[in-house]
Design a protein around this motif. Structure first.
Motif, short mmCIF file in Angstrom:
data_model
loop_
_atom_site.label_atom_id
_atom_site.label_comp_id
_atom_site.label_asym_id
_atom_site.label_seq_id
_atom_site.Cartn_x
_atom_site.Cartn_y
_atom_site.Cartn_z
N LYS A 279 36.75 47.10 44.38
CA LYS A 279 35.21 46.75 44.70
C LYS A 279 35.34 45.96 46.02
O LYS A 279 36.30 45.14 46.37
CB LYS A 279 34.95 46.03 43.46
CG LYS A 279 33.26 45.68 43.57
CD LYS A 279 33.13 44.62 42.48
CE LYS A 279 31.60 44.09 42.87
NZ LYS A 279 31.32 42.98 42.31
N GLN A 280 34.46 46.04 47.00
CA GLN A 280 34.52 45.31 48.05
C GLN A 280 34.43 43.94 47.65
O GLN A 280 33.44 43.30 47.05
CB GLN A 280 33.22 45.55 49.04
CG GLN A 280 33.27 47.09 49.80
CD GLN A 280 32.16 47.28 50.53
OE1 GLN A 280 31.09 46.94 50.03
NE2 GLN A 280 32.59 48.16 51.57
N TRP A 281 35.55 42.97 48.14
CA TRP A 281 36.87 43.21 48.36
C TRP A 281 37.68 42.76 47.21
O TRP A 281 38.42 41.55 47.44
CB TRP A 281 36.97 42.88 49.75
CG TRP A 281 36.11 43.51 50.78
CD1 TRP A 281 36.72 44.70 51.38
CD2 TRP A 281 35.29 43.38 51.40
NE1 TRP A 281 35.72 45.23 52.09
CE2 TRP A 281 34.70 44.27 52.19
CE3 TRP A 281 33.82 42.41 51.02
CZ2 TRP A 281 33.30 44.42 52.84
CZ3 TRP A 281 32.67 42.42 51.66
CH2 TRP A 281 32.53 43.54 52.74
N MET A 282 37.88 43.38 46.05
CA MET A 282 38.58 42.94 45.19
C MET A 282 39.30 43.95 44.36
O MET A 282 38.76 45.07 44.32
CB MET A 282 38.06 41.68 44.43
CG MET A 282 36.61 42.17 43.59
SD MET A 282 36.14 41.15 42.77
CE MET A 282 35.02 40.66 44.00
N TRP A 283 40.15 43.62 43.58
CA TRP A 283 40.70 44.63 42.69
C TRP A 283 40.66 44.10 41.21
O TRP A 283 41.22 43.15 40.85
CB TRP A 283 42.13 44.92 42.91
CG TRP A 283 42.87 45.61 44.08
CD1 TRP A 283 43.25 45.07 45.18
CD2 TRP A 283 42.46 46.95 44.40
NE1 TRP A 283 43.51 46.09 46.26
CE2 TRP A 283 42.80 47.11 45.77
CE3 TRP A 283 41.81 48.08 43.71
CZ2 TRP A 283 42.90 48.55 46.57
CZ3 TRP A 283 41.77 49.17 44.24
CH2 TRP A 283 42.41 49.41 45.70
N LYS A 284 39.68 44.81 40.42
CA LYS A 284 39.52 44.33 38.94
C LYS A 284 40.31 44.96 37.98
O LYS A 284 40.49 46.45 38.22
CB LYS A 284 38.14 44.52 38.59
CG LYS A 284 37.29 43.63 39.74
CD LYS A 284 35.89 43.33 38.93
CE LYS A 284 35.07 44.34 39.38
NZ LYS A 284 33.52 43.80 38.71
N VAL A 285 41.35 44.43 37.25
CA VAL A 285 42.08 45.13 36.41
C VAL A 285 41.64 44.80 34.98
O VAL A 285 41.46 43.70 34.63
CB VAL A 285 43.60 44.64 36.72
CG1 VAL A 285 44.56 45.06 35.35
CG2 VAL A 285 43.99 45.03 38.06
N GLN A 286 41.82 45.91 34.05
CA GLN A 286 41.77 45.67 32.66
C GLN A 286 43.01 46.24 31.73
O GLN A 286 43.31 47.14 32.27
CB GLN A 286 40.32 46.49 32.04
CG GLN A 286 39.08 45.72 32.20
CD GLN A 286 38.03 46.84 31.63
OE1 GLN A 286 37.55 46.37 30.75
NE2 GLN A 286 37.56 47.71 32.19
#
Ligand code: CUA
Length: 309
Positions: A101-108
């Motif tokens: 996502k602009q500008w990050m990485w989201k992890v589940q």
């Protein structure tokens, strides 16, 4: 010359790279030496007699066709073999979902942990990433694992790695994605089995991905149509994941993550045989994270025995 080597595949990628460079270097240096030698040896000189024409040599023709062919085919064969290994996750790999996502990485994590720009994984354990994007194309890149996969909106890409050394390594976005592309970075933390268990225990924040998916399934009333009673308006989802599904147009399709996602967001795209196209679309109503949670839940309905590829 190489970034740190911390996955099962990294050493092999480096070897192929080294081989390519070595072959190129040998030929490049050989050509330069030949040019210099011939320029001196056959320079204009009144004592030289007329040049003798070479009218043809089968041996020469065969040599300069076959030798490069063998060299090229080893590059191709070796590269293709390694590529297939690098993109095929081993069975039973641990699942982790990544959304760019602009500008990050989201992890589940399937166990419920969520993180942003960080990724905690156990050492010596194959991890399969299902990667997508909420906006534009990004690319999840972990140089120490020699692993890079595009995060494309509207699609799931998969990648996997098995970390071999505990430590902290860089994560980069490797696809220009806007003004803060260069800041879309993170850290992957490779932990020993014990540290990882501790991390898991200390980070249980709320629902697991499956539990969240189950709640969404009920909140969106999916169960009013998808149930096992007769007269159901939608297919019963028990055991669907990983199976071959027969479609209305006579074709069959593998019920994988991609198919489940499409069926939620654009249900008209593929109609299961025996059912009417009555399902409303959920495009724009569910975030990519929620769709991943639903996918995780629907996977559990297949039972533990069925592990889809
Ligand atoms: Cu995201 Cu570059």
């Amino acid at each position: 010359m190489f970034p740190e080597n911390a996955s099962t595949i990294a050493g092999q990628v480096d070897l192929v790279y080294l081989y390519l460079n070595l072959v190129c270097a040998v030929f490049a240096i050989g050509v330069v030496i030949a040019i210099v030698y011939f320029a001196i040896r056959y320079r204009r000189n009144p004592t030289h007699t007329a040049i003798q024409q070479v009218e043809g040599s089968h041996l020469l023709e065969i040599a300069w066709s076959v030798v490069p062919l063998i060299l090229m085919m080893t590059m191709f064969g070796w590269g293709a073999w390694l590529y297939v290994r690098a993109v095929t996750p081993p069975k039973g790999a641990m699942d982790i979902y990544v959304v760019g996502k602009q500008w990050m990485w989201k992890v589940q994590h399937p166990t419920g942990q969520r993180e942003i720009n960080d990724l905690h994984v156990p050492v010596n354990t194959p991890v399969r990433l299902t990667i997508t994007s909420e906006d534009v194309i990004h690319s999840y890149y972990i140089p120490a694992f020699r692993m890079k996969r595009d995060a494309v909106p509207g699609r799931y890409s998969q990648a996997w790695f098995e970390a071999t050394k505990p430590g902290t390594y860089h994560i980069f976005c490797a696809e220009f994605c806007g003004t803060k592309h260069s800041q879309m970075i993170g850290k992957v933390h490779v932990l020993s089995a014990e540290d990882y268990a501790n991390w898991l225990a200390g980070n249980l924040s709320g629902d697991t991905a499956e539990e969240a998916g189950k709640k969404l399934f009920e909140a969106n009333r999916c169960n009013t149509c998808h149930h096992d009673q007769s007269g159901a308006r939608g297919p019963n989802l028990a055991g669907v994941f990983g199976s071959q599904v027969k479609l209305k147009d006579g074709s069959t399709v593998l019920a994988n993550e991609e198919f489940i996602r499409e069926s939620i967001l654009r249900p008209q795209a593929k109609i299961v045989a025996g059912f009417e196209p009555v399902m409303p679309t959920y495009e724009g109503q569910l975030s990519e994270e929620q769709v991943l949670q639903l996918v995780a839940y629907i996977k559990t309905l297949a039972g533990p025995a069925k592990e889809a590829k």
